[in-house]
Design an enzyme around this catalytic site. Structure first.
Site, PDB file in Angstrom:
ATOM      1  N   TYR A 230      54.700  46.629  24.186  1.00  0.00           N
ATOM      2  CA  TYR A 230      54.875  45.520  25.116  1.00  0.00           C
ATOM      3  C   TYR A 230      56.313  45.524  25.588  1.00  0.00           C
ATOM      4  CZ  TYR A 230      50.189  43.971  24.572  1.00  0.00           C
ATOM      5  OH  TYR A 230      48.829  43.930  24.638  1.00  0.00           O
TER       6      TYR A 230
ATOM      7  N   LYS B  37      46.706  54.978  15.448  1.00  0.00           N
ATOM      8  CA  LYS B  37      46.565  56.239  16.191  1.00  0.00           C
ATOM      9  C   LYS B  37      47.571  57.234  15.595  1.00  0.00           C
ATOM     10  CE  LYS B  37      44.896  58.588  19.774  1.00  0.00           C
ATOM     11  NZ  LYS B  37      43.483  58.988  19.909  1.00  0.00           N
TER      12      LYS B  37
ATOM     13  N   ASP C 179      40.421  54.997  18.654  1.00  0.00           N
ATOM     14  CA  ASP C 179      39.343  55.356  19.590  1.00  0.00           C
ATOM     15  C   ASP C 179      37.994  55.396  18.872  1.00  0.00           C
ATOM     16  OD1 ASP C 179      40.878  57.355  18.443  1.00  0.00           O
ATOM     17  OD2 ASP C 179      40.615  58.805  20.043  1.00  0.00           O
TER      18      ASP C 179
ATOM     19  N   ASP D 181      45.081  43.759  20.927  1.00  0.00           N
ATOM     20  CA  ASP D 181      44.774  43.019  22.153  1.00  0.00           C
ATOM     21  C   ASP D 181      43.456  43.529  22.752  1.00  0.00           C
ATOM     22  OD1 ASP D 181      45.111  41.265  24.213  1.00  0.00           O
ATOM     23  OD2 ASP D 181      46.725  42.354  25.201  1.00  0.00           O
TER      24      ASP D 181
ATOM     25  N   ASP E 264      39.307  41.708  22.506  1.00  0.00           N
ATOM     26  CA  ASP E 264      38.454  41.357  23.649  1.00  0.00           C
ATOM     27  C   ASP E 264      37.062  41.946  23.430  1.00  0.00           C
ATOM     28  OD1 ASP E 264      40.554  40.042  24.964  1.00  0.00           O
ATOM     29  OD2 ASP E 264      39.968  40.837  26.920  1.00  0.00           O
TER      30      ASP E 264
HETATM   31  P1  NAD Z   1      40.335  37.476  31.933  1.00  0.00           P
HETATM   32  O1  NAD Z   1      40.383  37.508  30.450  1.00  0.00           O
HETATM   33  O2  NAD Z   1      40.944  36.304  32.602  1.00  0.00           O
HETATM   34  O3  NAD Z   1      38.808  37.593  32.428  1.00  0.00           O
HETATM   35  C1  NAD Z   1      37.980  38.713  32.098  1.00  0.00           C
HETATM   36  C2  NAD Z   1      36.504  38.347  32.325  1.00  0.00           C
HETATM   37  O4  NAD Z   1      36.079  37.409  31.333  1.00  0.00           O
HETATM   38  C3  NAD Z   1      36.251  37.677  33.682  1.00  0.00           C
HETATM   39  O5  NAD Z   1      34.992  38.056  34.156  1.00  0.00           O
HETATM   40  C4  NAD Z   1      36.236  36.190  33.338  1.00  0.00           C
HETATM   41  O6  NAD Z   1      35.474  35.400  34.232  1.00  0.00           O
HETATM   42  C5  NAD Z   1      35.637  36.205  31.944  1.00  0.00           C
HETATM   43  N1  NAD Z   1      36.125  35.075  31.144  1.00  0.00           N
HETATM   44  C6  NAD Z   1      37.388  34.916  30.671  1.00  0.00           C
HETATM   45  N2  NAD Z   1      37.483  33.744  30.027  1.00  0.00           N
HETATM   46  C7  NAD Z   1      36.263  33.151  30.096  1.00  0.00           C
HETATM   47  C8  NAD Z   1      35.744  31.916  29.618  1.00  0.00           C
HETATM   48  N3  NAD Z   1      36.494  31.032  28.928  1.00  0.00           N
HETATM   49  N4  NAD Z   1      34.453  31.622  29.893  1.00  0.00           N
HETATM   50  C9  NAD Z   1      33.679  32.476  30.555  1.00  0.00           C
HETATM   51  N5  NAD Z   1      34.118  33.681  31.035  1.00  0.00           N
HETATM   52  C10 NAD Z   1      35.401  34.005  30.799  1.00  0.00           C
HETATM   53  O7  NAD Z   1      41.025  38.827  32.419  1.00  0.00           O
HETATM   54  P2  NAD Z   1      41.598  39.236  33.864  1.00  0.00           P
HETATM   55  O8  NAD Z   1      40.684  38.746  34.936  1.00  0.00           O
HETATM   56  O9  NAD Z   1      41.872  40.664  33.763  1.00  0.00           O
HETATM   57  O10 NAD Z   1      42.985  38.482  33.963  1.00  0.00           O
HETATM   58  C11 NAD Z   1      43.228  37.333  34.749  1.00  0.00           C
HETATM   59  C12 NAD Z   1      44.669  36.906  34.571  1.00  0.00           C
HETATM   60  O11 NAD Z   1      44.876  36.494  33.220  1.00  0.00           O
HETATM   61  C13 NAD Z   1      45.704  38.010  34.821  1.00  0.00           C
HETATM   62  O12 NAD Z   1      46.799  37.457  35.528  1.00  0.00           O
HETATM   63  C14 NAD Z   1      46.109  38.464  33.434  1.00  0.00           C
HETATM   64  O13 NAD Z   1      47.414  38.993  33.400  1.00  0.00           O
HETATM   65  C15 NAD Z   1      46.033  37.146  32.686  1.00  0.00           C
HETATM   66  N6  NAD Z   1      45.865  37.227  31.225  1.00  0.00           N
HETATM   67  C16 NAD Z   1      46.490  36.238  30.522  1.00  0.00           C
HETATM   68  C17 NAD Z   1      46.303  36.173  29.158  1.00  0.00           C
HETATM   69  C18 NAD Z   1      46.934  35.026  28.419  1.00  0.00           C
HETATM   70  O14 NAD Z   1      47.405  34.078  29.019  1.00  0.00           O
HETATM   71  N7  NAD Z   1      46.955  35.067  27.105  1.00  0.00           N
HETATM   72  C19 NAD Z   1      45.499  37.108  28.500  1.00  0.00           C
HETATM   73  C20 NAD Z   1      44.859  38.089  29.261  1.00  0.00           C
HETATM   74  C21 NAD Z   1      45.037  38.142  30.627  1.00  0.00           C
END
Ligand code: NAD
Length: 356
Positions: free
Chosen positions: A133, A186, A219, A243, A247
């Site tokens: 990071y 890894k 992996d 991270d 997910d």
């Molecule tokens: P995301 O995790 O926001 O979403 C990924 C997928 O999961 C999308 O289809 C979304 O609709 C779904 N999803 C996420 N949370 C959900 C919930 N509570 N209920 C139902 N569906 C849900 O990932 P992204 O779209 O790649 O990122 C969006 C923004 O968030 C980017 O700006 C990224 O940098 C940021 N981000 C922030 C954090 C954080 O604040 N900790 C973590 C990851 C990504």
């Protein structure tokens, strides 16, 4: 318990409103006397204060007992010089919140994500303050460099201290669960950095003779988790692998919207959903608030453990039980087979918790 509440971007305000309703219900039922102070971070803070987070906010958080941070649109924050700071990084680094604990479990009532997938209950323990990071592994500046317009170098930092403390967190947690730790690395390629990580994890393991230890290359681990998540208990790994892996485990449990997480050190903690700001569903009253609600439950549990307050531990258990019951009853959002919107799911859960 004084908690600072920062709703965040995208689905943050909707999911945080639902979380606040549930925290208030928990406070009333268990006599927690929660004091919630609302403030801003992310885009709203950038508009009001010219920065996504401020030094004043950090001081307020330092004086409080805990922080609830909503998801942030971090991808849109490109330039720290313009106040576009990643709030997750800011709090994790400023408060040295080295342990990111991300549980994932299946629930009766949610259709399996994969045909034939069995039930599971595991926890990813992710190092949170260094690794790959670029915004947190050097004192100032970033550790990604544009060498020529066509060449970039991104540095990864691994330290003995951070490996050891995250390993201890994982083994301590395993002692309260099924006493099994899986080290994910890894070290076949990152021979020195992950070599040190795995060696330290095995050295720490010697202090926990009751805990069974195994290790997997990251992996192959993805395949093992998809194939049979039920074989894992506590998984310890470095920052970026954790991270990504968490997910996957949240989604395998039914939805990323179930991915609760706590970032903690001995003296500070921050509840924060594992997912991002989900701009694709923001403002539609469809986001699952349970990830943030479960994170709030973890924050209550952390406080209860730290101060020896049984009612906070009981509140966490009740909250997790109420989430499972709500899912089974269909009082949940559509991503997990429910019939409610974000707001109604939060309200129904708050009522369920209040009823006991
Ligand atoms: P995301 O995790 O926001 O979403 C990924 C997928 O999961 C999308 O289809 C979304 O609709 C779904 N999803 C996420 N949370 C959900 C919930 N509570 N209920 C139902 N569906 C849900 O990932 P992204 O779209 O790649 O990122 C969006 C923004 O968030 C980017 O700006 C990224 O940098 C940021 N981000 C922030 C954090 C954080 O604040 N900790 C973590 C990851 C990504």
């Amino acid at each position: 318990m004084k908690i600072i509440v920062l709703p965040g971007d995208g689905i943050g305000p909707e999911t945080m409103a639902a979380t606040v309703a549930v925290l208030q219900a928990a406070s009333a039922r268990f006599g927690l006397a929660l004091e919630l102070t609302h403030d801003v971070a992310g885009h709203e803070s950038l508009r009001r204060h010219g920065a996504t987070v401020t030094a004043e906010l950090l001081e307020k958080v330092r004086r409080a007992d805990g922080l609830m941070l909503g998801p942030m649109s971090t991808y849109e924050f490109k330039d720290e010089a313009k106040g576009e700071i990643n709030p997750s990084k800011f709090f994790r680094k400023s408060l040295d919140l080295f342990a990111n604990v991300r549980p994932a479990r299946t629930y009766p009532g949610i259709p399996a994500r994969l045909a034939g997938a069995g039930s599971f209950d595991l926890v990813v323990v992710r190092e949170n303050t260094e690794g790959f990071y670029s915004d947190r592994n050097v004192e100032s500046g970033g550790s990604e460099m544009l060498i020529t317009p066509d060449v970039v170098i991104s540095l990864r930092r691994i330290t003995r201290l951070c490996c050891e403390r995250i390993a201890r967190t994982a083994f301590d947690l395993a002692m309260t669960r099924r006493r099994h730790v899986t080290i994910v690395h890894k070290a076949n390629v990152l021979k020195i950095g992950d070599g040190m990580f795995i060696d330290i994890c095995h050295a720490v393991a010697r202090d926990y003779p009751e805990v069974v230890v195994d290790d997997f290359i990251v992996d192959a681990m993805m395949a093992h988790v998809v194939r049979d998540p039920g074989r894992f208990d506590v998984i310890v790994t470095t920052n970026m692998f954790g991270d990504i892996l968490s997910d996957l485990t949240a989604e395998l449990s039914g939805s990323l919207g179930l991915g609760g997480s706590l970032n903690s050190a001995a003296d500070h903690a921050m509840g924060q959903a594992a997912h991002g700001s989900a701009p694709d569903i923001a403002g539609q009253d469809s986001a699952n608030p349970f990830s943030l609600i479960l994170s709030a439950g973890m924050l209550l549990g952390w406080f209860g453990q730290r101060h020896g307050k049984a009612q906070f531990l009981a509140a966490r258990r009740a909250l997790e039980g109420a989430v499972a019951e709500a899912i089974a009853a269909g009082e949940a959002t559509r991503d997990v087979g429910g019939r409610l919107g974000t707001r109604a799911a939060g309200q129904a859960l708050a009522q369920r918790l209040a009823r006991g």
